[in-house]
Design an enzyme around this catalytic site. Structure first.
Site, mmCIF file in Angstrom:
data_model
loop_
_atom_site.group_PDB
_atom_site.id
_atom_site.type_symbol
_atom_site.label_atom_id
_atom_site.label_comp_id
_atom_site.label_asym_id
_atom_site.label_seq_id
_atom_site.Cartn_x
_atom_site.Cartn_y
_atom_site.Cartn_z
ATOM 1 N N ARG A 238 -71.245 -52.343 83.768
ATOM 2 C CA ARG A 238 -71.711 -51.049 83.265
ATOM 3 C C ARG A 238 -73.008 -50.637 83.952
ATOM 4 O O ARG A 238 -73.208 -49.463 84.282
ATOM 5 C CB ARG A 238 -71.898 -51.115 81.751
ATOM 6 C CG ARG A 238 -72.275 -49.778 81.133
ATOM 7 C CD ARG A 238 -72.331 -49.843 79.615
ATOM 8 N NE ARG A 238 -71.004 -49.789 79.041
ATOM 9 C CZ ARG A 238 -70.526 -50.659 78.160
ATOM 10 N NH1 ARG A 238 -71.277 -51.680 77.782
ATOM 11 N NH2 ARG A 238 -69.327 -50.535 77.663
ATOM 12 N N ALA A 239 -73.900 -51.588 84.198
ATOM 13 C CA ALA A 239 -75.177 -51.266 84.832
ATOM 14 C C ALA A 239 -74.977 -50.757 86.257
ATOM 15 O O ALA A 239 -75.639 -49.801 86.683
ATOM 16 C CB ALA A 239 -76.083 -52.493 84.837
#
Length: 532
Positions: A238-239
């Site tokens: 996600r990052a």
């Protein structure tokens, strides 16, 4: 009339994070962590007014029906029409949904909010009806970490995060006060001074939204974003994705044709601050060192700031409680009772089918549960005569004798001048005892911080009976007087049914703080006869 967005002084990072979410709503909202009274609500209201979109402030105590929506029973009974009262999530569509003290929000509602924000819609199932509502909003949450942390898996669901601090610049503080007074005296005249800046910013945001998907993202930028994620040891991908998307929104805001690594550097803290893991993954060498440490007796630290790990020593039958926590007897408090609740589906269905309003009840089995919260002093003063080992042993013995599927245990420790919630609401004996054995000891005893962590646990507690067991020698931080400690407990621990204090103080000269605390709070006091 709302305060003009461009007239707000300070909080530049928070402003930027909100603007980036306005340009690309798929970023997933903003989590503001830090001080109260810094104008967070004013800032969000001002931006929603600038963008001419909805603003909804969701209170912590909101019910599920209010959040999701429900059938208007008055309309149903009087007009025989099925009208759905839309919830706060639907009202926030195409706007901002703001939650102050989001770390105290019910876990179930938190999951619903995050899912609705991510998917842009949610399903409402009520009394025989099924509807889908749009919920494309920017979720903004604020929290003070001193009142309890947000679970890491929930924190990760927020796209961006910012740290809010009260400005210490004199010129900024005086300007804020002057602007507020001027606005309150004559809102129209004050706002007119910023009309041009407001229009210019609104145009800049609209232009950036239209340009967003046209901004070029080079493979080298993606590689750079992934390298940042790896360097900060974040979990999942996600990052990586958010670094790219946030940098693209930043580039679009400033009318750039492509994303550069400088754009990524400008926004990387937004994405990584609440996700990065400062603990590097264990190497093979460190694993071997841990094995050696297990076989080596702990050395007693010479200074309070040093730390050590002591294995629990289970006490013999030298401590007994008259309460439910008698650790000499194995107990299970599981019992079933029944309660009658309104069967809304059947009541409404009967009315729609036969034009007769009749209230139907349904019988439900209700399991009586208990939660025991341990507040364990693991500070440097507990190293005296290795008292911490027997303090751990007390906690372990209670857990072993109280094991039952209907009993949950939570563990908060006082260590290095702070409080840490080690475990929350677990019924797994092995998990609890393993965490207990691995606790370190050292530093000062900040009991007020411990009570604040307990407040966060209590906000999500569902048990019928909640007990707090405080195990300490009473050598609390000198900055907290007894009156302040008592007041902190009374404020943060209102839901506690029974307070048990286990005094582990040793030595010829003793402060007796635990005894005084017990008398002031009407707790059950027990002096541990230490096996020295």
């Amino acid at each position: 009339m709302n305060f003009p967005f461009t007239a707000i002084v300070g909080q530049e990072q928070f402003k930027l994070a909100l603007l980036l979410n306005s340009i690309d709503p798929s970023l997933g909202g903003v989590l503001a962590i830090g001080d109260k009274g810094t104008g967070k609500t004013t800032l969000i209201r001002s931006l929603s007014d600038l963008l001419n979109c909805n603003f909804v402030n969701l209170p912590i105590g909101a019910s599920e029906d209010r959040v999701l929506g429900h059938i208007n029973l008055e309309k149903l009974i009087n007009d025989k029409s099925e009208e759905v009262q839309i919830g706060l999530l639907a009202k926030a569509n195409n706007g901002f949904l703001y939650i102050d003290e989001i770390n105290l929000l019910n876990d179930y509602l938190m999951d619903v909010l995050l899912d609705a924000s991510a998917s842009g819609k949610y399903h409402l199932e009520r009394e025989g009806i099924s509807k889908v509502f749009d919920s494309k909003f920017c979720l903004v949450g604020s929290m003070n970490p001193e009142e309890g942390e947000l679970r890491p898996q929930l924190k990760d669901r927020f796209g961006l995060s910012v740290h809010i601090k009260t400005t210490d610049k004199l010129i900024d503080r005086t300007t804020i006060v002057k602007n507020r007074l001027a606005f309150d005296s004559n809102p129209i005249a004050f706002s007119s001074q910023f009309a041009d800046e407001q229009k210019q910013l609104a145009l800049q945001i609209t232009t950036a939204k239209n340009k967003l998907l046209k901004v070029t993202i080079l493979p080298s930028v993606i590689d750079y974003c992934s390298s940042l994620a790896v360097a900060n040891a974040v979990e999942g991908l996600r990052a990586d994705i958010l670094l790219v998307k946030t940098a693209r929104a930043y580039a679009s805001l400033y009318q750039k044709d492509s994303v550069s690594t400088e754009d990524v550097d400008a926004i990387k803290d937004f994405v990584l601050n609440h996700r990065k893991n400062n603990t590097p993954p264990p190497s093979e060498q460190s694993q071997n060192q841990k094995e050696e440490e297990k076989n080596t007796p702990p050395q007693k630290p010479q200074e309070q700031n040093e730390t050590a790990v002591f294995n629990p020593i289970i006490p013999k039958d030298k401590i007994q409680f008259d309460s439910a926590l008698d650790i000499g007897v194995q107990q299970s408090i599981q019992q079933n009772t029944t309660k009658n609740t309104l069967d809304r589906r059947k009541s409404v269905g009967q009315y729609l089918a036969k034009d007769q309003f009749e209230v139907f009840n349904k019988t439900q089995n209700e399991t009586v549960t208990q939660q025991i919260i341990f507040l364990l002093d693991s500070s440097g003063s507990m190293l005296q005569e290795e008292v911490i080992a027997q303090a751990k042993g007390i906690v372990e013995k209670i857990v072993r004798n109280k094991k039952a599927s209907t009993i949950q245990f939570s563990l908060v420790t006082l260590f290095q001048g702070e409080a840490v919630t080690v475990l929350e609401k677990t019924s797994k004996e092995t998990t609890f005892i393993q965490a207990l054995q691995e606790l370190k000891t050292g530093g000062k005893t900040n009991i007020v911080a411990g009570f604040k962590h307990i407040k966060n646990i209590l906000a999500q507690a569902e048990a019928k009976k909640i007990d707090l067991v405080l195990v300490s020698d009473g050598h609390f931080c000198s900055s907290f007087g007894l009156e302040e400690i008592i007041g902190s407990y009374q404020f943060h621990c209102k839901k506690i049914n029974e307070l048990i204090l286990v005094d582990t103080e040793t030595g010829i000269v003793q402060l007796g703080s635990m005894k005084q605390l017990s008398e002031a709070l009407n707790g059950t006091y027990q002096k541990l006869e230490l096996e020295l």
